[in-house]
Design an enzyme around this catalytic site. Structure first.
Site: not given
Ligand SMILES: Cc1ncc(COP(=O)(O)O)c(C=O)c1O
Length: 382
Positions: A55, A107, A205
């Site tokens: 962990r 986001y 992403k």
């Molecule tokens: C700009 C951005 N930040 C953070 C996140 C969160 O990431 P995750 O889906 O890997 O938890 C996303 C997800 O779409 C995102 O587009």
């Protein structure tokens, strides 16, 4: 087991393609192994060991973390089980009562967490228009604001924040600046070189790039007390990545540069093709001269303006939904940063409380032949 190349001055694209040039000593393999072990043998006297349990850290994390730290020019990096886990770890390393500033355009799930969980937990969360430095200056409280969080370009209108200027404002007030650089990627922007303290990625992403791993990452400019607190949040909360996912992520990062460069060129071509289209209210893309963030983006993004853009369709919600469901070469799905192009009606995805215009379609441009993507949008727009 790892060794780094003897030539230190390689371009980041080369470092990524070669995953820092490691060779696995036993087989001389150019690809690292996966370490599934959850526990590691101790000496009979229980002497402190670098590694006792998986962990706090797994050997499979080491290479993707070291590579990402190099690409971002940081002192250290940490992988998490998702982008949300990485982002929320930064806020959880603060203390109840601390004041934080976050963008109005960001986001949506992180904004919801900040206004919900984080506010209940005791953080003073204030949302600011981060494309307006005057608004940031007016909102920051010297000695009380501990963290300024920005996202640039920001979902889903791709507003751009001047990272260097935001860092100066944050530091004058003795706050740290954290940047969600998921959309920019280290290919286009390196926030730590512009003065930011922490960079965050949804590695789900572009870093991974193949829509088959959910992961998050943080990179720090300095290994300091705050970074140690973030590490404690990960170790104690346990939001770690699995070793197989960490391995896949490293494999994805090896093609990061060509993927992002191709996708950016296609996004620019699509934005230019549709920018004056009479069937649209507008095209939102920082690479277009009329976008409010274009000047700052031209300064702080090198080699492209990102592969995300939004189309506002004339006729409102119904017309936008019809276009999204009329595509064939694009896939109607959320997320971004994969090799396949995606389209979504953003307001439907965000649901109740969304402030996104009802006529907006968010597009994640992949690496397909751009002519196919343009022709498909043309037919879907009818
Ligand atoms: C700009 C951005 N930040 C953070 C996140 C969160 O990431 P995750 O889906 O890997 O938890 C996303 C997800 O779409 C995102 O587009």
């Amino acid at each position: 087991m790892a060794r780094e190349p003897s030539t230190p001055k390689l371009d980041p694209a080369t470092l990524a393609a070669q995953a820092l040039g490691w060779i696995e000593p036993k087989s001389r393999g150019v690809v690292p192994p996966i370490y599934p072990a959850t526990t590691f043998e101790r000496t009979p006297d229980y002497a402190p060991a670098d590694r006792a349990y998986a962990r706090p850290g797994n050997p499979t994390f080491e290479q993707p973390e070291a590579l990402l730290a190099r690409l971002e020019d940081g002192a250290a990096a940490m992988l998490f089980s998702s982008g949300m886990a990485a982002a929320t770890a930064v806020f959880q390393a603060l203390r109840p009562g601390d004041h934080v500033l976050a963008p109005k355009a960001m986001y949506w799930a992180l904004r919801a967490w900040l206004l919900g969980f984080a506010s209940t937990w005791g953080l003073g969360v204030e949302l600011v228009d981060m494309s307006d430095l005057g608004a940031l200056k007016a909102a920051i409280r010297p000695g009380q604001t501990r963290l300024v969080w920005i996202e640039t370009p920001a979902n889903p209108t791709w507003e751009v924040t001047d990272i260097a200027a935001a860092a100066e404002i944050a530091h004058e007030a003795e706050a740290i600046l954290a940047v969600d650089s998921t959309v920019a990627t280290p290919v286009l922007t390196r926030p730590l070189l512009l003065g930011a303290d922490i960079v965050m990625h949804s590695a789900t992403k572009y870093l991974n790039g193949h829509s088959d791993v959910v992961a998050g990452a943080l990179v720090t400019a300095r290994v300091d007390d705050f970074w140690q607190r973030v590490a404690t949040v990960r170790t104690e909360g346990g939001a770690i990545l699995g070793p197989f996912e960490a391995w896949l992520l490293l494999r994805g990062m090896r093609t990061l540069y060509p993927r992002v460069r191709l996708a950016c060129a296609s996004a620019l071509a699509i934005a230019r093709h549709f920018k004056d289209d009479p069937r649209l209210v507008g095209v939102l893309y920082p690479g277009l001269g009329h976008h409010p963030g274009h000047t700052v983006a031209s300064r702080q993004m090198a080699g492209g303006y990102g592969a995300m853009l939004s189309l506002r369709v004339k006729g409102g919600r119904g017309a936008a939904l019809a276009v999204a469901s009329g595509v064939r070469a694009w896939t109607l799905a959320t997320s971004l940063g994969g090799v396949e192009s995606l389209i979504e009606h953003r307001r439907s995805v965000e649901g109740a409380g969304s402030t996104v215009p009802d006529d907006l379609l968010r597009l994640s441009v992949g690496i397909e032949e751009v002519g196919d993507l343009i022709a498909d949008l043309e037919q879907a727009l009818g």
